[in-house]
Design a protein around this motif. Structure first.
Motif, PDB file in Angstrom:
ATOM      1  N   MET A 255     -50.265 105.924  28.050  1.00  0.00           N
ATOM      2  CA  MET A 255     -49.548 105.489  26.959  1.00  0.00           C
ATOM      3  C   MET A 255     -48.826 106.048  25.712  1.00  0.00           C
ATOM      4  O   MET A 255     -47.565 105.776  24.944  1.00  0.00           O
ATOM      5  CB  MET A 255     -50.046 104.047  26.484  1.00  0.00           C
ATOM      6  CG  MET A 255     -49.797 102.505  27.300  1.00  0.00           C
ATOM      7  SD  MET A 255     -48.287 102.627  28.136  1.00  0.00           S
ATOM      8  CE  MET A 255     -48.645 101.592  29.223  1.00  0.00           C
ATOM      9  N   ALA A 256     -49.367 106.637  25.047  1.00  0.00           N
ATOM     10  CA  ALA A 256     -50.526 107.085  23.661  1.00  0.00           C
ATOM     11  C   ALA A 256     -48.926 108.538  24.417  1.00  0.00           C
ATOM     12  O   ALA A 256     -48.329 109.296  23.429  1.00  0.00           O
ATOM     13  CB  ALA A 256     -51.766 107.653  23.144  1.00  0.00           C
ATOM     14  N   GLY A 257     -49.106 109.061  25.299  1.00  0.00           N
ATOM     15  CA  GLY A 257     -48.208 110.160  25.761  1.00  0.00           C
ATOM     16  C   GLY A 257     -47.012 109.905  26.378  1.00  0.00           C
ATOM     17  O   GLY A 257     -46.063 111.012  26.887  1.00  0.00           O
ATOM     18  N   GLN A 258     -46.682 108.702  26.614  1.00  0.00           N
ATOM     19  CA  GLN A 258     -44.962 108.248  27.421  1.00  0.00           C
ATOM     20  C   GLN A 258     -43.940 109.138  26.314  1.00  0.00           C
ATOM     21  O   GLN A 258     -43.517 109.374  27.543  1.00  0.00           O
ATOM     22  CB  GLN A 258     -45.659 107.009  28.752  1.00  0.00           C
ATOM     23  CG  GLN A 258     -44.425 107.036  28.892  1.00  0.00           C
ATOM     24  CD  GLN A 258     -44.181 107.641  30.207  1.00  0.00           C
ATOM     25  OE1 GLN A 258     -44.899 108.337  31.054  1.00  0.00           O
ATOM     26  NE2 GLN A 258     -42.782 107.550  30.850  1.00  0.00           N
ATOM     27  N   HIS A 259     -44.017 107.748  25.907  1.00  0.00           N
ATOM     28  CA  HIS A 259     -42.957 107.962  24.948  1.00  0.00           C
ATOM     29  C   HIS A 259     -43.576 108.965  23.979  1.00  0.00           C
ATOM     30  O   HIS A 259     -41.503 109.442  23.892  1.00  0.00           O
ATOM     31  CB  HIS A 259     -42.471 106.591  24.541  1.00  0.00           C
ATOM     32  CG  HIS A 259     -42.345 105.421  25.047  1.00  0.00           C
ATOM     33  ND1 HIS A 259     -41.750 105.591  26.292  1.00  0.00           N
ATOM     34  CD2 HIS A 259     -42.852 104.094  25.144  1.00  0.00           C
ATOM     35  CE1 HIS A 259     -41.196 103.967  26.700  1.00  0.00           C
ATOM     36  NE2 HIS A 259     -42.287 103.192  26.453  1.00  0.00           N
ATOM     37  N   THR A 260     -44.039 109.943  23.926  1.00  0.00           N
ATOM     38  CA  THR A 260     -43.994 110.193  22.484  1.00  0.00           C
ATOM     39  C   THR A 260     -43.363 112.011  23.691  1.00  0.00           C
ATOM     40  O   THR A 260     -42.338 112.358  22.982  1.00  0.00           O
ATOM     41  CB  THR A 260     -45.145 110.754  22.387  1.00  0.00           C
ATOM     42  OG1 THR A 260     -46.004 110.825  23.162  1.00  0.00           O
ATOM     43  CG2 THR A 260     -46.109 109.110  20.914  1.00  0.00           C
ATOM     44  N   SER A 261     -43.756 111.707  24.523  1.00  0.00           N
ATOM     45  CA  SER A 261     -43.651 113.132  25.292  1.00  0.00           C
ATOM     46  C   SER A 261     -42.419 113.583  26.262  1.00  0.00           C
ATOM     47  O   SER A 261     -41.924 113.742  26.065  1.00  0.00           O
ATOM     48  CB  SER A 261     -44.505 113.537  26.992  1.00  0.00           C
ATOM     49  OG  SER A 261     -46.198 113.718  25.664  1.00  0.00           O
ATOM     50  N   ALA A 262     -41.524 111.954  26.498  1.00  0.00           N
ATOM     51  CA  ALA A 262     -40.306 111.806  26.868  1.00  0.00           C
ATOM     52  C   ALA A 262     -39.287 112.188  25.937  1.00  0.00           C
ATOM     53  O   ALA A 262     -38.151 112.008  26.216  1.00  0.00           O
ATOM     54  CB  ALA A 262     -40.472 110.300  28.074  1.00  0.00           C
ATOM     55  N   ALA A 263     -39.793 111.553  24.430  1.00  0.00           N
ATOM     56  CA  ALA A 263     -38.694 111.371  24.214  1.00  0.00           C
ATOM     57  C   ALA A 263     -38.338 112.681  23.522  1.00  0.00           C
ATOM     58  O   ALA A 263     -37.692 113.715  23.179  1.00  0.00           O
ATOM     59  CB  ALA A 263     -38.916 110.798  22.425  1.00  0.00           C
ATOM     60  N   THR A 264     -39.960 113.705  23.368  1.00  0.00           N
ATOM     61  CA  THR A 264     -39.744 115.126  23.164  1.00  0.00           C
ATOM     62  C   THR A 264     -39.262 116.021  23.917  1.00  0.00           C
ATOM     63  O   THR A 264     -38.084 116.441  23.893  1.00  0.00           O
ATOM     64  CB  THR A 264     -41.197 116.024  22.586  1.00  0.00           C
ATOM     65  OG1 THR A 264     -42.408 114.698  21.568  1.00  0.00           O
ATOM     66  CG2 THR A 264     -40.920 117.002  22.374  1.00  0.00           C
TER      67      THR A 264
END
Ligand code: HEM
Length: 474
Positions: A255-264
């Motif tokens: 969860m910590a990595g999903q939206h952060t990395s997808a948005a980046t």
């Protein structure tokens, strides 16, 4: 001592909620001009003290845990998503140990294993979904799927990855939908997600339980992913993580990595699609580093892909996915070099993007210019040779030392709560960008242009639908 200035508001209780909610960054910039780096606004009965600039970042990220805590600000929001007994649902000292276990697990050896897996996931996805020579697609949707598949495959392992499209992805999505500012503000409202999230969580737990049971029956199992790491690690006092903690740590990492990395990744690709010279420069640099036929990189090659590095770094400067870092004040705390004190009960809010887009630290702060980072690296090298300084550069960019909370560039935070996923994120994003750029050229959808930012979730996303054109390279 007095309290920091308060932003004027006209509707009691609601306060500045509407103005803030529509454009948090514009709100902070505007009131910073009037009130300086520290001011308080009211939002649905909560007193939010904003801490801006390098001073504000340093104040929040390095505040003593006895005065300021993250768990009191976040746990209501994160517990339904991550589950019990991990991250903010344990005392801070336990979180520190859980983070140490993750750090040890994200080793060079594991990264060497992960890179080919990320390449395979990306190629499989493209072969299946991007079948035309040219098409306009929802790029954020595609990237989000790529991130969840490659993060599941690498961090959680083969078994969970295999079940992703037999329900697991939907369960993640259900958890995700309770990760919004509404849930921070209205924790006592019976929102539908308060019923669906625990149910989805219980289902995920039972899927993990079966995987864990099967793994425990294997003799001499080699540790190949983070689930193995959690199942075999111990706290300082010698106790092992419970199966529930191992499961929930896995879910929390995803969860910590999903939206952060997808948005980046999406913003990086959109910025490339938007600027022909930057995109072509990146492609040519990939060839320079890897060879004309662009063989797939191994972990060791990634560090040579400097332009991709600069692109990710610059994307995180202008479009950091986390623009609100929260804490709760549990004991009154004075603001250094001022006559102000912040009372217990207030929330603190830092927003590193404000310093990262401030012309005091970056020339042309609104311009996406990845080359500014290699110029600054060169400047750093010269300076380091000159003065034998400790990786601290002052070249009109402010204090850039990556470990200092005073740096104006902190997309991964600083201090005790600093991100431990930075290296993994860079590896995943650079590998995906490499494979996509190797096989396709990208152009913005001229009708829609660059998307706006959507502030309706805790992680800032590009506003849907995000359309972009891919063109297969011959
Ligand atoms: C913490 C950003 C990817 C795991 C943080 C924080 C930020 C951040 C700003 C500090 C939050 C705070 O101080 O309240 C990012 C960005 C990412 C990213 C921009 C991608 C581009 C990841 C990934 C993982 C991860 C991939 C897991 C593999 C964590 C964890 C924490 C954290 C465990 C620690 C929370 C704490 O100690 O309170 N991240 N993150 N992040 N992140 Fe990341």
């Amino acid at each position: 001592p007095t309290q920091p200035p308060v932003v004027r508001y006209y509707v009691p209780f609601i306060g500045s909620m509407v103005e803030f909610g529509m454009d948090p960054i514009g709100f902070m910039r505007k009131h910073r001009e009037q009130h300086g780096d520290f001011f308080t606004f009211l939002m649905f009965g909560r007193k939010m003290t904003v801490c801006l600039g390098s001073r504000g970042n340093d104040f929040l990220f390095n505040a003593k845990h006895s005065c300021v805590t993250a768990e009191d600000a976040y746990n209501n929001l994160t517990k339904p998503v991550f589950g019990a007994d991990v991250v903010y649902d344990v005392p801070n000292s336990v979180l520190m140990e859980q983070k140490r276990i993750v750090k040890a697990g994200l080793s060079t050896k594991s990264f060497q294993r992960y890179v080919p897996m990320i390449i395979k996931e990306t190629n499989d996805y493209i072969d299946k979904h991007w079948t035309k020579d040219e098409d306009t697609i929802d790029i954020f949707k595609a990237i989000s799927e790529l991130i969840i598949m490659s993060a599941s495959r690498t961090l959680l392992g083969k078994e969970i990855r295999a079940q992703l499209y037999e329900g697991v992805a939907d369960l993640y999505h259900t958890l995700d939908s309770s990760f919004t500012p509404i849930h921070f503000l209205f924790e006592w409202l019976p929102l539908p997600s308060y019923f669906s999230a625990p149910k989805a969580h219980a289902e995920l737990e039972s899927i993990f339980a079966k995987v864990i049971k099967a793994r425990r029956l294997e003799t001499n199992r080699e540790s190949v992913d983070m689930l193995d790491v959690f199942l075999t690690s111990k706290y300082k006092d010698g106790t092992a993580l419970t199966d529930l903690q191992a499961t929930n740590m896995c879910i929390a990492l995803l969860m910590a990595g999903q939206h952060t990395s997808a948005a980046t990744t999406t913003w990086a690709l959109l910025n490339l699609a938007n600027q022909d010279n930057v995109r072509n420069g990146a492609y040519n640099d990939m060839k320079r580093a890897m060879g004309e036929d662009l063989p797939y990189p191994e972990f060791e090659n990634l560090k040579d892909l400097q332009t991709l590095d600069d692109i990710v770094r610059e994307t995180l400067r202008i479009h950091p996915p986390i623009v609100q870092v929260l804490r709760k004040v549990v004991k009154p705390i004075p603001i250094p070099e001022s006559s102000h004190i912040i009372p217990a009960g207030n929330y603190l809010m830092a927003s590193p993007v404000i310093a990262a887009t401030d012309k005091a630290h970056f020339q042309d702060p609104e311009t996406f210019k990845p080359s500014r980072w290699s110029q600054q690296d060169e400047a750093a090298e010269v300076e380091a040779e000159d003065k034998n300084s400790e990786n601290t550069v002052n070249y009109g960019w402010g204090d850039m030392s990556l470990n200092s909370a005073k740096s104006p560039y902190l997309p991964f935070g600083a201090g005790r709560h600093r991100c431990i996923g930075e290296q993994f994120a860079y590896i995943q994003i650079k590998t995906i960008l490499y494979v996509l750029l190797k096989r396709f050229d990208f152009k913005l959808d001229e009708k829609r242009g660059m998307p706006k930012s959507d502030y309706n979730s805790m992680v800032v996303l590009p506003e849907a639908p995000v359309s972009c054109r891919y063109i297969r390279r011959k």
